[in-house]
Write a protein that holds these residues in place. Structure first.
Motif, short mmCIF file in Angstrom:
data_model
loop_
_atom_site.label_atom_id
_atom_site.label_comp_id
_atom_site.label_asym_id
_atom_site.label_seq_id
_atom_site.Cartn_x
_atom_site.Cartn_y
_atom_site.Cartn_z
N VAL A 137 15.17 -15.86 -9.87
CA VAL A 137 16.18 -15.34 -8.94
C VAL A 137 15.77 -16.43 -7.79
O VAL A 137 14.83 -16.49 -7.23
CB VAL A 137 15.79 -13.83 -8.34
CG1 VAL A 137 16.89 -13.37 -7.41
CG2 VAL A 137 16.13 -13.06 -9.68
N ALA A 148 12.39 -9.50 -6.72
CA ALA A 148 13.64 -8.78 -6.97
C ALA A 148 13.81 -7.89 -8.03
O ALA A 148 13.25 -8.19 -9.11
CB ALA A 148 14.60 -10.08 -7.08
N VAL A 150 15.49 -6.79 -11.34
CA VAL A 150 16.43 -7.41 -12.05
C VAL A 150 16.81 -6.12 -13.43
O VAL A 150 16.05 -6.18 -14.05
CB VAL A 150 15.90 -8.58 -12.84
CG1 VAL A 150 17.05 -9.16 -13.72
CG2 VAL A 150 15.81 -9.43 -11.60
N SER A 179 11.25 -10.02 -10.21
CA SER A 179 10.74 -11.33 -10.54
C SER A 179 9.45 -11.49 -10.11
O SER A 179 8.81 -10.86 -8.94
CB SER A 179 11.85 -12.06 -9.62
OG SER A 179 11.73 -11.65 -8.28
N VAL A 224 21.11 -7.48 -9.92
CA VAL A 224 19.88 -8.15 -8.92
C VAL A 224 20.10 -7.53 -7.52
O VAL A 224 20.82 -7.75 -7.02
CB VAL A 224 19.71 -9.72 -9.13
CG1 VAL A 224 18.38 -10.03 -8.40
CG2 VAL A 224 20.05 -9.97 -10.39
N ASP A 284 19.72 -19.26 -14.21
CA ASP A 284 19.29 -18.67 -12.81
C ASP A 284 20.36 -18.06 -12.26
O ASP A 284 21.33 -18.28 -12.20
CB ASP A 284 18.79 -20.19 -12.05
CG ASP A 284 17.63 -20.76 -12.82
OD1 ASP A 284 16.83 -20.02 -13.35
OD2 ASP A 284 17.45 -21.88 -12.48
N LEU A 285 19.72 -16.70 -11.51
CA LEU A 285 20.58 -16.00 -10.47
C LEU A 285 20.47 -16.44 -9.27
O LEU A 285 19.46 -16.15 -8.74
CB LEU A 285 20.25 -14.55 -11.14
CG LEU A 285 20.45 -14.15 -12.72
CD1 LEU A 285 19.68 -12.87 -12.80
CD2 LEU A 285 21.87 -14.07 -12.86
N LEU A 287 21.42 -15.33 -5.42
CA LEU A 287 21.81 -14.43 -4.38
C LEU A 287 22.38 -14.85 -3.47
O LEU A 287 21.96 -15.85 -2.82
CB LEU A 287 20.69 -13.31 -4.16
CG LEU A 287 20.05 -12.81 -5.37
CD1 LEU A 287 18.82 -11.96 -4.97
CD2 LEU A 287 20.96 -12.22 -6.40
#
Ligand SMILES: [Fe+2]
Length: 296
Positions: A137, A148, A150, A179, A224, A284-285, A287
Motif C-alpha cells: 500500500v 492500512a 486491507v 500492511s 483498503v 501495489d495499491l 491510495l
C-alpha cells in the motif's frame, strides 16, 4: 408542504411533485429528490410505461429486497448489471493522480471479515490451485503506508464465494490484513476463476431479458482503508481471462489487470516450501489523499 393541487395534467403533476420537496431541510436532499423525480417521470412518458410493466418493475424491486441478506446483496447486483454501480464509481473516483483505479464493490462483500496475519492461508481448504498474493500500500508519491487495513475477498475454483455455500461455518477466501511497516501485505489463497453472477433473482431476469451473459472475469477484490486517504475499493483481474472484455457488471479497467504467474513446486517467494504447483501475483495499491468533503 404546500397544499397538493387537484386535476393535474402530466406536466402539472411533475411540477407539483418537484414543488413538494421545496421545504426539504437539506439542500442536497432537494437536489437529489427533484432530479430523481424529473428522470423517473420522463422515463414513464418516454416509454409509455404500461401498468403491467410498472407492476413487473415493482415486483422485481420487491423480490430483490426480500432476497437480500448479509451475504447476498441482490439490490447491489441489480445496480451492478445496470451499470449504475460503475457510474457512481466514475462520479466519485476519477482516474488520474496516480492512485489505483476503483471498481465495483460487488454483492459479496461482508463487513467484519476475520483479521488475519500476513502470510496466512485465506484459502482455508477452498478448492483451487494455491496462489500467493503479495502487494504493498503506497501513497501517490511512492511512500509506503503502514497499518492500512486491507480487506480481500474472492471466489474459489468453483467460481463461488464462501457466502454462496450452504453450511460453511467460517469465512473462506476472505479476510482483513494490515500492511506492515514497509506497506507490504501478503497472503495465500487459491487462483480465482471467472464466474457467473447469481442469476436466480431479478438481476438474472434482467440479464435473460437482455440476452446478456452473466460472466465476470477472474479477479480478487480489495478494499483498503488508511487514515488520511480515500478508501480504495477495487479488484485485480487475472491477465488472459477470456471474459475481460465481456464483464457482466462493466467493471474492468486495464490498469487493474495483472499476471498471475504459474510456478512449479519449490520454495515460494515468501519462503514457504510448496510441494505442489502454485501461482503468484504481485500488485501495489496506491491510495489517493483524502479529498475535502463535498455535498455533506
Ligand atoms: Fe467478485
Amino acid at each position: 408542504m404546500a397544499a397538493t393541487p387537484r386535476d393535474l395534467t402530466a406536466e402539472e403533476l411533475t411540477a407539483a411533485v418537484l414543488a413538494s420537496f421545496a421545504g426539504a431541510a437539506s439542500p442536497r436532499v432537494r437536489v437529489v429528490a427533484e432530479s430523481l423525480v424529473r428522470h423517473l417521470h420522463a422515463f414513464v412518458h418516454e416509454v409509455g410505461l404500461t401498468e403491467d410493466e410498472w407492476a413487473a418493475g415493482i415486483d422485481g424491486l420487491t423480490r430483490a429486497g426480500q432476497m437480500s441478506t448479509g451475504g447476498r446483496q441482490e439490490v447491489v447486483l441489480l445496480s451492478d448489471v445496470l451499470g449504475v454501480s460503475m457510474a457512481v464509481v466514475g462520479v466519485n473516483h476519477a482516474a488520474g493522480g496516480g492512485a489505483t483505479e476503483s471498481t465495483v464493490l460487488g454483492p459479496f462483500f461482508v463487513e467484519g471479515a476475520p483479521v488475519v496475519e500476513n502470510g496466512a492461508d485465506l484459502g482455508a481448504g477452498a478448492p483451487g490451485r494455491p496462489c500467493l498474493i503479495r502487494g504493498s500500500v503506497r501513497t501517490t508519491s511512492g511512500a509506503p503506508v503502514a497499518a492500512a487495513a486491507v480487506d480481500v475477498w474472492q471466489a474459489d475454483e468453483a467460481g463461488l464465494y464462501d457466502v454462496q455455500y450452504a453450511g460453511l461455518d467460517a469465512p473462506r477466501g476472505r479476510g482483513r490484513l494490515h500492511s506492515d511497516g514497509e506497506g507490504r501485505f501478503w497472503f495465500w489463497s487459491v487462483l480465482p476463476v471467472a464466474y457467473p453472477i447469481p442469476t436466480d433473482g431479478p438481476a438474472g431476469d434482467v440479464l435473460r431479458a437482455g440476452g446478456r451473459a452473466p460472466m465476470r472475469p477472474a479477479h480478487v477484490h480489495f478494499r483498503v482503508e488508511a487514515d488520511g486517504f480515500e478508501t480504495l475499493v477495487t479488484h485485480v483481474f487475472v491477465a488472459g481471462d477470456p471474459h475481460l472484455d465481456a464483464d457482466a457488471v462493466f467493471g474492468v479497467k486495464s490498469s487493474l489487470i495483472a499476471e498471475f504467474t504459474s510456478h512449479e513446486p519449490g520454495t515460494a517467494p515468501d519462503g514457504r516450501w510448496m510441494d505442489v504447483a502454485y501461482h503468484s501475483m504481485q500488485y501495489d495499491l496506491v491510495l489517493a489523499p483524502r479529498a475535502a468533503a463535498a455535498h455533506r
